[in-house]
Design an enzyme around this catalytic site. Structure first.
Site, PDB file in Angstrom:
ATOM      1  N   HIS A 238      -6.137  34.816 -14.262  1.00  0.00           N
ATOM      2  CA  HIS A 238      -5.065  35.409 -15.152  1.00  0.00           C
ATOM      3  C   HIS A 238      -5.204  36.953 -14.747  1.00  0.00           C
ATOM      4  O   HIS A 238      -6.264  37.434 -14.140  1.00  0.00           O
ATOM      5  CB  HIS A 238      -4.769  34.983 -16.640  1.00  0.00           C
ATOM      6  CG  HIS A 238      -4.816  33.746 -16.555  1.00  0.00           C
ATOM      7  ND1 HIS A 238      -3.514  32.755 -16.004  1.00  0.00           N
ATOM      8  CD2 HIS A 238      -5.860  32.761 -17.015  1.00  0.00           C
ATOM      9  CE1 HIS A 238      -3.973  31.556 -16.302  1.00  0.00           C
ATOM     10  NE2 HIS A 238      -5.273  31.476 -16.779  1.00  0.00           N
TER      11      HIS A 238
ATOM     12  N   GLU B 250      -7.447  35.354 -22.754  1.00  0.00           N
ATOM     13  CA  GLU B 250      -8.104  34.917 -21.675  1.00  0.00           C
ATOM     14  C   GLU B 250      -8.522  35.651 -20.740  1.00  0.00           C
ATOM     15  O   GLU B 250      -9.312  35.800 -20.142  1.00  0.00           O
ATOM     16  CB  GLU B 250      -7.515  33.540 -21.342  1.00  0.00           C
ATOM     17  CG  GLU B 250      -8.339  32.827 -20.102  1.00  0.00           C
ATOM     18  CD  GLU B 250      -7.408  31.784 -19.682  1.00  0.00           C
ATOM     19  OE1 GLU B 250      -7.973  31.113 -18.586  1.00  0.00           O
ATOM     20  OE2 GLU B 250      -6.106  31.321 -20.195  1.00  0.00           O
TER      21      GLU B 250
ATOM     22  N   HIS C 296     -12.177  30.704 -16.397  1.00  0.00           N
ATOM     23  CA  HIS C 296     -11.231  30.682 -17.245  1.00  0.00           C
ATOM     24  C   HIS C 296     -11.651  30.120 -18.822  1.00  0.00           C
ATOM     25  O   HIS C 296     -12.786  29.897 -18.846  1.00  0.00           O
ATOM     26  CB  HIS C 296     -10.414  29.281 -16.859  1.00  0.00           C
ATOM     27  CG  HIS C 296      -9.710  29.478 -15.641  1.00  0.00           C
ATOM     28  ND1 HIS C 296      -8.225  30.307 -15.763  1.00  0.00           N
ATOM     29  CD2 HIS C 296      -9.694  29.548 -14.151  1.00  0.00           C
ATOM     30  CE1 HIS C 296      -7.609  30.540 -14.521  1.00  0.00           C
ATOM     31  NE2 HIS C 296      -8.564  30.003 -13.418  1.00  0.00           N
TER      32      HIS C 296
ATOM     33  N   GLU D  10     -13.748  26.033 -17.272  1.00  0.00           N
ATOM     34  CA  GLU D  10     -13.356  26.488 -18.368  1.00  0.00           C
ATOM     35  C   GLU D  10     -14.325  26.633 -19.519  1.00  0.00           C
ATOM     36  O   GLU D  10     -14.975  25.627 -19.762  1.00  0.00           O
ATOM     37  CB  GLU D  10     -12.284  25.237 -18.958  1.00  0.00           C
ATOM     38  CG  GLU D  10     -11.194  24.902 -18.070  1.00  0.00           C
ATOM     39  CD  GLU D  10      -9.926  25.877 -18.180  1.00  0.00           C
ATOM     40  OE1 GLU D  10      -9.841  26.644 -19.191  1.00  0.00           O
ATOM     41  OE2 GLU D  10      -8.837  25.691 -17.727  1.00  0.00           O
TER      42      GLU D  10
END
Length: 316
Positions: free
Chosen positions: A106, A143, A198, A280
């Site tokens: 992101h 995030e 992430h 993650e």
């Protein structure tokens, strides 16, 4: 990343499992010892974690060049002159000649560019939105901020080993890049390894990390067959070192308890022609995981664990 988003359709959650099965020992041998330590001491608390682990650095103490204050961010990098964010010249070291691409998931600016990140791009097998905003903790720590911080720390560690390190974005562009461009940056760099950073946005009580591996896809513009094997090797090493350095447990809600998940619906993996995995690092919506993710000291451990996995993969 939140599983409510264009490039991340939610897998079916699994019930929390008990002690690790023999399958974990086969998949992630390095993780087993760390998980046993986790079970014995009751998991990491705050900035506490296992000590005495081998550092990525050969001569400098871990974390010496990264911020130790949670509120202090790494210094801004120079503006890039190419698609990938510029990398400082690599030092001499065991990874000299190796190229690592770090993909901070992101972009902090995605929130202000909804129409741009919602446009569809080709991911090989079908079309999906360019990107998402990502998730955040209940207290608003995003995030995008987390991934960029970990990426900066990893860049320092890997450059000290002699690697050439490139970031897909360094907070230096208004939004994105889109998921197809993220894959293209790694491909064009002819990266020896790519890791996308992430954090998840699942429900409270869902804890732990998981590493996402590319499945075998051969459709449209996507052909991952050549990278499935080396990507699994990379993912297993990253998962093993992540457990050992951070003390974090594999996910209790996705996968089979070994911290590894294979997916075929992610454009960033489907379009890659070089070894690539996603990690993650924890669940931002769980208060215990959020306490770790918002800790600068823990983020340094996360960066070190991921980097050690990359070093292990590149050195064979």
């Amino acid at each position: 990343m939140s599983y409510v988003g264009p490039d991340f359709e939610p897998p079916q959650p699994r019930r929390r499992r008990g002690p690790l099965t023999v399958a974990l020992a086969a998949l992630v041998p390095g993780a087993l010892l760390g998980w046993l330590v986790y079970e014995t001491v009751g998991g990491p608390g705050g900035d506490e974690g296992p000590s005495g682990q081998a550092s990525v650095r050969s001569s400098s103490p871990a974390a010496s060049s990264a911020p130790s204050d949670d509120a202090k961010e790494p210094s801004a990098s120079p503006k890039p002159t190419a698609t990938a964010s510029a990398s400082a010249p690599a030092a001499s070291g065991p990874l000299k000649g190796k190229v690592v691409v770090i993909d901070p998931g992101h972009n902090p600016g995605n929130f202000q560019h909804a129409s741009d990140i919602n446009r569809k791009v080709d991911i090989g097998t079908n079309s999906k939105e360019c990107d998402t905003t990502g998730t955040s903790t209940n207290d608003g720590y995003t995030e995008a901020k987390f991934t960029l911080d970990v990426a900066h720390r990893m860049r320092t560690l890997l450059q000290e080993q002699g690697a050439t390190v490139k970031l897909t974005q360094d907070g230096d562009r208004p939004f994105g890049p889109c998921v197809d461009e993220r894959a293209r940056i790694g491909n064009q760099a002819e990266a020896d390894a790519v890791v996308s950073i992430h954090a998840d946005g699942s429900g409270a009580g869902n804890r732990g990390f998981h590493v996402i591996l590319p499945g075998a896809v051969h459709a449209g513009a996507a052909d991952t067959r050549a990278i499935v094997g080396p990507s699994r090797d990379l993912g297993e090493r990253v998962a093993g070192r992540f457990v050992a350095v951070t003390g974090s447990a594999p996910s209790n809600y996705i996968g089979d308890g070994g911290g590894l998940v294979t997916r075929k619906d992610l454009g960033g993996l489907n379009l890659s022609t070089v070894p690539k995995v996603f990690i993650e690092c924890g669940n931002m919506r769980d208060s215990k995981d959020a306490a770790l993710l918002t800790s600068g000291a823990w983020r340094q451990k996360a960066a070190q664990g991921i980097s050690e996995g990359i070093v292990s993969f590149l050195r064979g």
